[in-house]
Design an enzyme around this catalytic site. Sequence first.
Site, PDB file in Angstrom:
ATOM      1  N   HIS A 173       0.828  -1.208   0.000  1.00 58.81           N
ATOM      2  CA  HIS A 173       0.000   0.000   0.000  1.00 58.81           C
ATOM      3  C   HIS A 173       0.868   1.266   0.000  1.00 58.81           C
ATOM      4  O   HIS A 173       0.861   1.996  -0.958  1.00 58.81           O
ATOM      5  CB  HIS A 173      -1.009   0.021   1.150  1.00 58.81           C
ATOM      6  CG  HIS A 173      -1.907  -1.151   1.193  1.00 58.81           C
ATOM      7  ND1 HIS A 173      -2.699  -1.534   0.134  1.00 58.81           N
ATOM      8  CD2 HIS A 173      -2.140  -2.074   2.170  1.00 58.81           C
ATOM      9  CE1 HIS A 173      -3.381  -2.622   0.434  1.00 58.81           C
ATOM     10  NE2 HIS A 173      -3.054  -2.983   1.660  1.00 58.81           N
TER      11      HIS A 173
ATOM     12  N   ASP B 252      -5.170  -8.281  -3.238  1.00 60.51           N
ATOM     13  CA  ASP B 252      -5.448  -7.999  -1.834  1.00 60.51           C
ATOM     14  C   ASP B 252      -6.728  -8.672  -1.331  1.00 60.51           C
ATOM     15  O   ASP B 252      -6.762  -9.874  -1.099  1.00 60.51           O
ATOM     16  CB  ASP B 252      -5.477  -6.492  -1.619  1.00 60.51           C
ATOM     17  CG  ASP B 252      -5.413  -6.092  -0.149  1.00 60.51           C
ATOM     18  OD1 ASP B 252      -5.403  -6.985   0.727  1.00 60.51           O
ATOM     19  OD2 ASP B 252      -5.362  -4.892   0.143  1.00 60.51           O
TER      20      ASP B 252
END
Length: 453
Positions: A268, A319
Site C-alpha cells: 500500500h 489484496d
Amino acid sequence: MQKLFFDHALLGEGWADNVTITHEAGTIAAIERDSTQGDAAYGGSIALPGLPNLHSHTFQRGMAGLAETRGPSGDSFWTWRQVMYGFLGALTPEDVEAIAAYAFLEMLEGGFTAVAEFHYLHHGPDGAPYANLAEHCERIAAAAEATGIGLTLLPVFYAQGGFGGQPAGEGQRRFLNDPVRFAQLLEGARKAVASLPDARVGVAPHSLRAVTPESLAAILPLAGDGPLHIHIAEQVKEVEDCLAWSGLRPVEWLMDNVPVDGRWCLIHATHLTDAEVGGIARSGAVAGLCPITEANLGDGIFAGVEFAGQGGVYGVGSDSNIEITAPGELRQLEYSQRLALRGRNLMAQRQGESTGRRLHDETCRGGARALGRAIGALAPGHRADIVVLDGAHVDLAPMRGDRWLDAYLFVAGKAALDRVYVGGRQVVAGGRHAAREAIEAAYRRTLARLVKA
C-alpha cells in the site's frame, strides 16, 4: 524439452512474430523468433509474460460483497475490518482451501500466473493452534496445486493489537503467534510447499502496529533469503498512531530501524511524504499496490507518478479479492493517477510511449522481485508463465504491438484472455480454467454455509 509456437510474443527486447518457446521442467530454455511451427504445439495468438500478483488474502474472496451496506456513520477501513473479523470466525480449514482454490482459479482466468499469499489466518476460531500448526499453510498449498498457480507463501507474524505493544483484540486471536511458535509455523510452511514447482516462502510482519521492535528483530532473520513483505502507511489513522507512539511516520520508522532493500515489498504505502517516496525508490524495495482494494476500502491514492519518476519499482496485487483481474488492477492504477492529478497517460514516462506497455512491463518486473522468483518475462531462465490474448477479439483484431496491450488493459479486460500457461503447462483454455467445474462447486457449497452463518 517441450515447444510452444505463438503468432506474436512480447519478449524482453520487444515484440516478435512467429515465436517458438522451448521449455524444460517448466523453465524457458530457448526462444526462436521468425520461426516456423514445425513440431511445436500451437500456443496461441498473442503471448505476454504472466503478471505476478504480489499481495493476496485469499480467504477474503469469500466475503466479497458482504461489506457494502452503509453503517450508522463513518464507514471506513476500520469498520470493514470488523466485518472481516466476523466472517473469518466461522472458517474451517476446508473452507480456507475451497476459497483459496476458487480465488487462485480466478487469478489464472484473470491474467495472473503467480501469487504472493500474505497468509495470516493461522489458528482455530477460539485462537487455539491446530494440532498441525501449519494446517492452513497446507490448505493454501493444496489449492495452489489444484489450480496450478505459482506460489510464494508469506506466513504472517502478528502479535499485537496496536502500536507500542497494545494487546490484540478478540477478532485477531486467530492470527497471533510469538516468535518461537512463528519459527515453527514457518518450518511447517516450507514443508507444505516443498512439492510445488518453484514455490518460495518468505516472512511477512503484518504491520508495525502488529509487532514490537523486539519481535520484528527476532523474526526477520527467519526469512533466510526469502522475500519480506509488510503492510505500511495504508490509512491516515495508522500514520497518526505511529507518530503518537514513536514520533515518526511508519515508513520513516521502518527505514530508520530496518535495512530495507530489494527483498522488501511495502504493501500500500498510500500516505507518504515526498522524502518517503524518494527513500523507498532509492532502497529498491517494491511498492506493493492494490488499486481495486485501495479504492474499495477508501484508503487513498499512491503517489504513482512521483514514485515512478524517481525510478521506483512497483507491482500490483488483488489484496481483498473483491474483484480479481490483472488488467483491472493496472487500469485502476492509471485511473487513480488521472483522477488525482487531472491528466491522462500519467504512468507512461515519455512522449509516444504506450501507457499499457509501461504498466505491464513495470508490474511484471516489480511483481517478480516481490515474489522472489524468476518470472514476469519471456526469456531463458524464467518460468514459462504465459498469458495468451485472443488476437481475433473484436477490440484487439485491428491492433498491433503495444496497442494490443492498450486495448487489453483499457478496453477488453480479461474478456480478451484466451489461454494461460504456468511453467509451460496449460491451465486455462478459451478463458476458462480446466478444473473450474469442480472448484466452483466446492466454493458454492462453502459460501452457502458461510453466508447463512
